[in-house]
Scaffold this motif. Sequence first.
Motif: not given
Length: 479
Positions: A389-393, A335-336, A343-350
């Motif tokens: 979408s930025k983390a994975q195409e 789990i991350v 910021d939840p976006g940073a967590v999901l990006f990681d």
Amino acid sequence: MLLALETTQIAIAVALLIAAALIIALLARAFVSRRARPPGELPAAAKRETIEPAKVSIPEVAPPAERVAREKRAREELAEAEQRLQVAREAATREPQSSAARAEVDRYEREVADLRRRADYEHRKTEEALEKARRQAEAAAREEAAARARAEEQARVEAERRAQEETRRRLAQQEAGRTLAEGLAKTRGGFIARLNAFVGASKDLDDAALAELEEILFSADVGVHTATALLESVRERLKRRELSDLARVKAALREEIERILSQASGPHGGLPETPPPQVVMVVGVNGTGKTTTIGKLAAKLKAAGKSVILGAGDTFRAAAGEQLDVWADRAQVPIVRGKDGTDPGAVLFDAVTRARGEKLDVVLCDTAGRLHTKANLMEELKRLKRTLSKAQEGAPHEVLLVVDATTGQNAIQQARQFHESLGVTGFVLTKLDGTAKGGVIIGICDALKIPVRYVGVGEKVSDLKEFDAHEFVEALFAE
């Protein structure tokens, strides 16, 4: 003068007698020493020339008997030659001027040297045979130990396998959960029970009967649009004289409901197959069972052989991260998480980045169901979707909406709002076991044509079931 001569002769004679006595004593001592030496033992000089074998921890072995016998004969012949050499040397001492005695000593010395070399050669051959026997014994011992170790390892693996099978069997018993028919018992006791009572009544298919059917459908939480569509379907078939009694009306409704569910969801549910990592964004308001659904889904995917990672994107609710942590431990998946309020976006990006780096199959992303700030929830979820979408195409490959069946028709409006903002690709209907309003699933499929991926009928992992339209209708209309 004569007296002096006689005295000298007597002294010489005494000296010769003493010398002879000493020689005899030395010969006797040498003879006794040779008799006391064990057979086959080398003299001290010969012992200095041999190398004793190193003492190693090896199995007890003996050299071949033939080699031992040959070495023993060589030792005995060497001992006899040494005795002959000693006698020759003594004779040469008594006759120091005799060339024959000196020649005999030389001959015996060459004989002793040759026999010593032969004895040493036989000794080396015996040691080589002994070392070879030791190596063979060691190899046999190692092979036996390896075979024993393999047998023990095989027994251990077999014991572990049986233990794992027993554990899986016990877990399967513990996690057996409800059947779909059991989970839909309350829904079946409401909408379907009224329909069965309607069909069981002795009445004609007239306008009054159709009005009663309309009331039953509108009370089933399928929504006004869907209830009207079902009723119109019955009217059309009545006009074509395809329905002759109420039992056929029930069968027609059953066929139409299965058509609606199948049209939206296809024959089977579950997540569609996509190239890894498959990024699944799970959305829904708080209280629908969103985080629990993610945990159950992680356990199911892990059991199916997929590698899964969880992204704790609901950083606004402290209990959400802790709850997801518990599920991660239970499902044995990574789990991350970030700190509460980050910021939840940073967590999901990681989480997606880690999945790509570790070549994992599925990323399940939890999201907030409400915000502690004044920001609009849908705008925040749109931002998270852009981050993925930025983390994975192509991510997120699935936007999974979790809906609480107990909310009834409100769930249809809720699904419509999420769909308009995020483009929901599938939904999970939870808590079907606790409500008579399970008919809402028909309304969502009919109104939005969103596929149903899973339905939840209990607390256990196995109670989250892949949706199958035919199976669902069979369970819904079960007698």
